[in-house]
Design a protein around this motif. Structure first.
Motif, PDB file in Angstrom:
ATOM      1  N   SER A 141       0.833  -1.209   0.000  1.00 26.24           N
ATOM      2  CA  SER A 141       0.000   0.000   0.000  1.00 26.24           C
ATOM      3  C   SER A 141       0.865   1.256   0.000  1.00 26.24           C
ATOM      4  O   SER A 141       0.433   2.312  -0.470  1.00 26.24           O
ATOM      5  N   MET A 142       2.090   1.143   0.493  1.00 23.87           N
ATOM      6  CA  MET A 142       3.027   2.273   0.477  1.00 23.87           C
ATOM      7  C   MET A 142       3.758   2.363  -0.869  1.00 23.87           C
ATOM      8  O   MET A 142       3.929   3.452  -1.411  1.00 23.87           O
ATOM      9  N   THR A 143       4.194   1.219  -1.411  1.00 23.83           N
ATOM     10  CA  THR A 143       4.951   1.254  -2.663  1.00 23.83           C
ATOM     11  C   THR A 143       4.089   1.716  -3.830  1.00 23.83           C
ATOM     12  O   THR A 143       4.587   2.373  -4.739  1.00 23.83           O
ATOM     13  N   GLU A 144       2.811   1.393  -3.782  1.00 26.85           N
ATOM     14  CA  GLU A 144       1.912   1.806  -4.871  1.00 26.85           C
ATOM     15  C   GLU A 144       1.664   3.314  -4.865  1.00 26.85           C
ATOM     16  O   GLU A 144       1.268   3.877  -5.880  1.00 26.85           O
ATOM     17  N   ARG A 145       1.901   3.962  -3.744  1.00 24.28           N
ATOM     18  CA  ARG A 145       1.686   5.408  -3.630  1.00 24.28           C
ATOM     19  C   ARG A 145       2.979   6.207  -3.695  1.00 24.28           C
ATOM     20  O   ARG A 145       2.967   7.417  -3.639  1.00 24.28           O
ATOM     21  N   GLY A 146       4.093   5.491  -3.786  1.00 25.72           N
ATOM     22  CA  GLY A 146       5.386   6.142  -3.958  1.00 25.72           C
ATOM     23  C   GLY A 146       6.182   6.272  -2.675  1.00 25.72           C
ATOM     24  O   GLY A 146       5.671   6.764  -1.668  1.00 25.72           O
ATOM     25  N   LEU A 147       7.417   5.818  -2.727  1.00 24.84           N
ATOM     26  CA  LEU A 147       8.374   5.940  -1.625  1.00 24.84           C
ATOM     27  C   LEU A 147       9.683   6.503  -2.177  1.00 24.84           C
ATOM     28  O   LEU A 147      10.023   6.254  -3.340  1.00 24.84           O
TER      29      LEU A 147
END
Length: 132
Positions: free
Chosen positions: A46-52
């Motif tokens: 859920s974090m990687t799909e929104r950008g890190l």
């Protein structure tokens, strides 16, 4: 003279590795990635799909591989050529796994680098790397 091409496929019962897809927006320094990449890097999908930030991913790369990977990516951006890398990532179970990545940089109309995109897959030939 005609060139001939024979198409062939094979069916296997072995599980094929899921390719992980990513794109790095260079101006925002955010890497957007799917759940396969998240798993390979031991991150929350859920974090990687929104950008890190890219540093989040590099922190999950084995310390012995980190500097050379960063240099290879930098060289690929500067030289404008596709690249292939082999390195180890800290997975969900806290163990390092060998991966293979293919990526390339994309530029805008004024020749500025804007995106770096590619795929990451488990490296089946080397399997799991357990050295720390």
């Amino acid at each position: 003279m005609t060139d001939s091409f024979e198409f062939s496929t094979s069916i296997t019962t072995e599980r094929m590795p899921d390719p992980g897809l990513f794109t790095w927006d260079l101006s925002s320094d955010l890497v957007y990635a799917d759940s396969a990449v998240a798993s390979l890097f031991g991150l929350d999908p859920s974090m990687t799909e929104r950008g890190l930030p890219i540093r989040t991913y590099l922190e999950r790369v084995h310390p012995d591989d980190r500097a050379s990977l960063a240099k290879q990516i930098s060289d690929a951006i500067i030289a404008e050529h596709p690249t292939e890398q082999f390195y180890r990532t800290l997975g969900l179970l806290g163990k390092y796994n060998a991966v293979r990545a293919f990526g390339r940089c994309f530029r805008d109309k004024t020749d500025n680098p804007v995106h770096y995109a590619g795929v990451v897959i488990p490296a089946p030939s080397t399997g799991q790397v357990t050295s720390n």
